[in-house]
Design a protein around this motif. Structure first.
Motif, PDB file in Angstrom:
ATOM      1  N   SER A  58      -1.243  -7.230  -1.900  1.00 51.05           N
ATOM      2  CA  SER A  58      -1.984  -5.904  -1.371  1.00 51.05           C
ATOM      3  C   SER A  58      -1.809  -4.806  -2.385  1.00 51.05           C
ATOM      4  N   LYS A 104      -4.895  -2.527  -3.982  1.00 52.03           N
ATOM      5  CA  LYS A 104      -4.981  -0.988  -3.963  1.00 52.03           C
ATOM      6  C   LYS A 104      -5.209  -0.269  -5.430  1.00 52.03           C
ATOM      7  N   GLU A 117      -5.925   4.972   3.955  1.00 49.42           N
ATOM      8  CA  GLU A 117      -4.570   4.016   3.572  1.00 49.42           C
ATOM      9  C   GLU A 117      -3.434   4.334   4.463  1.00 49.42           C
ATOM     10  N   ASP A 118      -3.235   5.700   4.333  1.00 47.85           N
ATOM     11  CA  ASP A 118      -2.095   6.243   5.149  1.00 47.85           C
ATOM     12  C   ASP A 118      -2.228   5.972   6.480  1.00 47.85           C
ATOM     13  N   SER A 173      -7.011   7.575  -0.118  1.00 48.92           N
ATOM     14  CA  SER A 173      -5.595   7.948   0.304  1.00 48.92           C
ATOM     15  C   SER A 173      -5.263   7.987   1.601  1.00 48.92           C
ATOM     16  N   ARG A 231      -8.247   1.724  -6.626  1.00 46.81           N
ATOM     17  CA  ARG A 231      -8.182   3.078  -7.238  1.00 46.81           C
ATOM     18  C   ARG A 231      -8.684   3.308  -8.729  1.00 46.81           C
ATOM     19  N   ILE A 277       0.854  -1.034   0.161  1.00 44.23           N
ATOM     20  CA  ILE A 277       0.009  -0.119   0.034  1.00 44.23           C
ATOM     21  C   ILE A 277       0.828   0.975   0.004  1.00 44.23           C
ATOM     22  N   ASN A 278       1.803   1.215   0.756  1.00 42.02           N
ATOM     23  CA  ASN A 278       2.653   2.439   0.868  1.00 42.02           C
ATOM     24  C   ASN A 278       3.989   1.915   1.411  1.00 42.02           C
TER      25      ASN A 278
END
Length: 205
Positions: A112, A116, A139-140, A136, A120, A16-17
């Protein structure tokens, strides 16, 4: 204690990030919050680069269509980052072979990431930008929350990550039609741009 739950959770979060995961783990290790973070992630240069890239992603990830382009670029970056972080974590603990940890972290990050990116695409079918910003931000916050939780309760955090991954896959199945519509629109825009660059004339037959 086995590091496998933390490996799985960091892999899910990396999909995800990835930059947030590296930054958070590095900060937790550098501040002494945990001794399970390898020294390589605590280096100042790593933290600075991860922080800058995290800020760039925080902006790009909230702009419609830019977020999907960003996801496309990171189809390799996120799984690779998940694998590397997982291998480093395993090497630090010595309780799991690094190759196995890399496989778990990388494959989980890939899954994942696909969830994601697909989600999106579906969100981008909405004409307004607020849904992108909301998704977003969620998610963060989710990545920050679950990585922090994993520092104290790795098994519970891994269970939450697995549940979220499964839920994401189910949602993605239901959003499949919207994703196909997004892909058709993107292909149409590319075709219109190509025609415009060619002088506004479609090629014969």
């Amino acid at each position: 204690m086995s590091v496998l739950p933390l490996v799985f959770t960091s892999g899910w979060a990396s999909g995800i990030n990835a930059y947030a995961v590296v930054l958070l783990l590095g900060v937790f290790g550098a501040t002494g919050l945990t001794d399970e973070v390898p020294a390589a992630l605590q280096r100042t240069d790593v933290l600075v680069v991860a922080g800058v890239l995290f800020l760039i992603e925080a902006v790009a990830d909230k702009i419609p269509y830019v977020d999907s382009a960003w996801d496309s670029v990171h189809t390799v970056v996120r799984p690779l980052s998940g694998a590397v972080v997982a291998a480093l974590l395993a090497g630090e603990s010595g309780s799991l072979p690094e190759l196995a940890a890399g496989a778990v972290g990388g494959s989980t990050a890939l899954m994942s990431h696909l969830v994601k990116a697909g989600t999106r695409m579906a969100v981008n079918t909405s004409p307004e930008p607020f849904s992108n910003i909301a998704v977003s931000t969620a998610e963060d916050l989710g990545v920050a929350g679950i990585i922090t939780f994993a520092m104290f309760h790795p098994l519970a955090a891994a269970s939450i990550a697995a549940t979220l991954l499964l839920l994401g896959i189910v949602i993605l199945v239901f959003l499949a039609s919207r994703i196909r519509r997004f892909l058709r629109r993107r292909a149409q825009r590319r075709e219109e741009k190509r025609i415009a660059e060619a002088g506004g004339h479609r090629p014969p037959g």
